[in-house]
Design an enzyme around this catalytic site. Structure first.
Site, mmCIF file in Angstrom:
data_model
loop_
_atom_site.group_PDB
_atom_site.id
_atom_site.type_symbol
_atom_site.label_atom_id
_atom_site.label_comp_id
_atom_site.label_asym_id
_atom_site.label_seq_id
_atom_site.Cartn_x
_atom_site.Cartn_y
_atom_site.Cartn_z
ATOM 1 N N TYR A 272 0.847 -1.206 0.000
ATOM 2 C CA TYR A 272 0.000 0.000 0.000
ATOM 3 C C TYR A 272 0.874 1.243 0.000
ATOM 4 C CZ TYR A 272 -4.929 -1.175 0.353
ATOM 5 O OH TYR A 272 -6.202 -1.556 0.064
ATOM 6 N N GLU B 187 -0.487 4.833 -0.496
ATOM 7 C CA GLU B 187 -1.261 6.068 -0.695
ATOM 8 C C GLU B 187 -0.366 7.295 -0.567
ATOM 9 O OE1 GLU B 187 -2.600 3.558 1.027
ATOM 10 O OE2 GLU B 187 -4.795 3.631 0.992
ATOM 11 N N ASP C 26 -6.940 12.662 -25.476
ATOM 12 C CA ASP C 26 -6.915 11.301 -24.946
ATOM 13 C C ASP C 26 -6.332 10.435 -26.059
ATOM 14 O OD1 ASP C 26 -7.362 8.695 -24.261
ATOM 15 O OD2 ASP C 26 -9.474 8.946 -23.749
ATOM 16 N N THR D 241 -3.803 5.330 -21.972
ATOM 17 C CA THR D 241 -3.682 4.062 -21.268
ATOM 18 C C THR D 241 -2.310 3.476 -21.591
ATOM 19 O OG1 THR D 241 -4.889 3.039 -23.092
ATOM 20 C CG2 THR D 241 -6.120 3.492 -21.076
ATOM 21 N N LYS E 286 -2.169 -0.531 -24.433
ATOM 22 C CA LYS E 286 -2.548 -0.689 -25.847
ATOM 23 C C LYS E 286 -1.280 -0.663 -26.705
ATOM 24 C CE LYS E 286 -7.252 1.141 -25.295
ATOM 25 N NZ LYS E 286 -7.396 1.940 -24.060
ATOM 26 N N ARG F 268 -1.973 -3.062 -17.891
ATOM 27 C CA ARG F 268 -3.194 -2.261 -17.925
ATOM 28 C C ARG F 268 -3.020 -1.087 -16.967
ATOM 29 N NH1 ARG F 268 -6.407 -5.494 -20.864
ATOM 30 N NH2 ARG F 268 -8.021 -3.930 -20.924
HETATM 31 N N1 DSN Z 1 -12.037 -0.594 -24.689
HETATM 32 C C1 DSN Z 1 -11.089 0.264 -25.362
HETATM 33 C C2 DSN Z 1 -11.127 0.097 -26.829
HETATM 34 O O1 DSN Z 1 -11.326 -1.011 -27.256
HETATM 35 O O2 DSN Z 1 -10.904 1.034 -27.570
HETATM 36 C C3 DSN Z 1 -11.240 1.671 -25.009
HETATM 37 O O3 DSN Z 1 -11.692 1.824 -23.718
#
Ligand code: DSN
Length: 435
Positions: free
Chosen positions: A61, A63, A207, A234, A237, A243
């Site tokens: 933890y 925080e 984004d 994110t 990807k 993640r």
């Molecule tokens: N679920 C993601 C996508 O497939 O683009 C975005 O949140």
């Protein structure tokens, strides 16, 4: 059964204590190895990421932020979070980085609460034109708090008419304008959006969740180079990390963003995830990764051209990034759900998707969406994309022909054997050192 991605001893214990979950894990490995993954938001993480996600950092933890935590024992967690933040700033040329958001939606919500007041207006891309749920779709909780307005793309080119965006901005007076998408195959004119934001007195955010890795690898434009206030991405990807989410921003927003993430939105950060983000941000600075990012785009081009030559109707007429959307309703007379299921039978995984102003509902939409980051991570190139396009066209022309789908499944399996999933090749060959 031994596996490079997890410790053999831990896996043995799992097999003994929970065979149902163990079996599902083994089957998922086979599914990922023997099929082609084309969901454009998915990828195979760097093998190093598995080591950190399965590490003792999971137990901690933390925080707070480095140097100012609410619990003791932070000498190692401070090290990894400082490294993650410094590397994020270097990779994305950002003045400030927060690496604690647990996921993409949480990261965007933290930005809204950091920079806006309830009732403020946010202008983002319409969902069916490529925007994302977290940019204020009416079904989301955020839509109960902020007022969302929309800009659209032009059909069929996919171009964004900047004068129309400007007019919507002048009429609706947003406090924040969002560039960003999850199914828009074209590049943004970031400079033009920044100009509109300045004119209407709005903050501007991008984004780039889908594009983060391609920006890190120098293959696509970086909105922060155009004076954007905030950029979110994110990390799992195109970036090939664990993640998670990251917020990159100008120094003037740093305190508000940090406070909004913790304690505003979240409690304890996931330190195993942050350790893996830190390592990912080192790995994306290599020449090999920069070559990967360029190849993702080259592969998308090759795929798109082969599909167009075969008569597919591509939404926006092509692609300028890693993703492609096909209108299967007009091109092949089938909805996206039928296409998705037939392609799954042939070993190709992608997702059904709405098209701009889709007359059909989201579970039976008019199109499919796919992209090249994961296939490229396996080492596939333009020749393999052309082969996959040819297989895809055969499926879309005859989605109910089970004999054909079985034959194509074997072709896909043979292709996959030639391009092992990074990290999983050692499962088979026990040559982990080569990974
Ligand atoms: N679920 C993601 C996508 O497939 O683009 C975005 O949140």
């Amino acid at each position: 059964m031994t596996n490079f991605t997890y410790s053999a001893a831990a896996l043995d214990r799992l097999q003994n204590s929970d065979s149902e979950i163990f079996d599902a894990l083994m089957h998922e490995e086979v599914r990922q190895s023997e099929g082609v993954e084309l969901i454009p938001s998915e990828n195979y993480c760097f093998p190093e990421v598995y080591a950190l996600l399965g590490s003792v950092f999971n137990n901690k933890y933390s925080e707070g932020y480095p140097g100012r935590r609410y619990y003791g024992g932070q000498e190692n967690t401070d090290t990894i979070e400082n490294l993650a933040r410094d590397r994020a700033k270097a990779v994305f040329r950002a003045e400030h980085a927060n690496v604690q958001p647990l996921s993409g939606c949480a990261m965007n919500e933290a930005v809204y609460f950091a920079l806006l007041q309830p009732g403020d207006v946010i202008l983002g891309m319409d969902l069916s034109h490529g925007g994302h749920l977290s940019h204020g779709h009416p079904v989301t909780n955020m839509a109960k708090i902020f007022k969302y307005t929309r800009y659209k793309t032009e059909i069929p080119s996919g171009a964004i008419d900047l004068e129309k965006v400007r007019q919507v901005a002048l009429e609706t007076k947003p406090k924040l304008i969002i560039c960003g998408h999850s199914s828009y195959p074209r590049e943004y004119d970031y400079a033009a959006f920044k100009k509109i934001a300045d004119e209407v007195g709005a903050l501007i955010m991008a984004d780039v969740s889908h594009l983060g890795g391609l920006i890190a690898g120098g293959a696509l434009k970086n909105p922060l180079d155009y004076g954007f206030d905030v950029m979110t991405t994110t990390t799992h990807k195109s970036l090939r990390g664990p993640r998670g989410g990251m917020i990159l921003c100008k120094k003037q927003h740093a305190a508000a963003i940090d406070k909004s993430v913790f304690p505003g939105m979240q409690g304890g950060p996931h330190m195993h995830q942050i350790a893996a983000i830190a390592t990912t941000l080192k790995l994306v600075q290599t020449d090999a990764y920069k070559a990967y990012a360029k190849q993702v785009l080259a592969n998308a081009q090759a795929f798109a051209q082969a599909l167009l030559a075969g008569g597919a109707h591509l939404v926006t007429g092509g692609t300028e990034n890693h993703l492609i959307v096909i209108n299967t309703a007009t091109g092949f007379g089938i909805t996206g759900d039928i296409a998705e299921r037939a392609l799954d039978k042939a070993g190709i995984t992608l997702n059904k998707n709405v098209i701009p102003d889709d007359p059909n509902p989201p579970m039976k939409p008019s199109g499919i969406r796919f992209g090249t980051p994961a296939a490229t991570a396996r080492g596939m190139g333009e020749a393999e994309m052309k082969l996959l396009a040819s297989i895809m066209l055969q499926v879309l022309r005859a989605p109910a022909d089970d004999a054909l789908l079985s034959k194509l499944r074997e072709e896909v399996r043979a292709l996959c054997k030639r391009f092992p999933v990074p990290g999983l090749e050692c499962t088979k060959t026990k040559c982990c050192a080569a990974a």
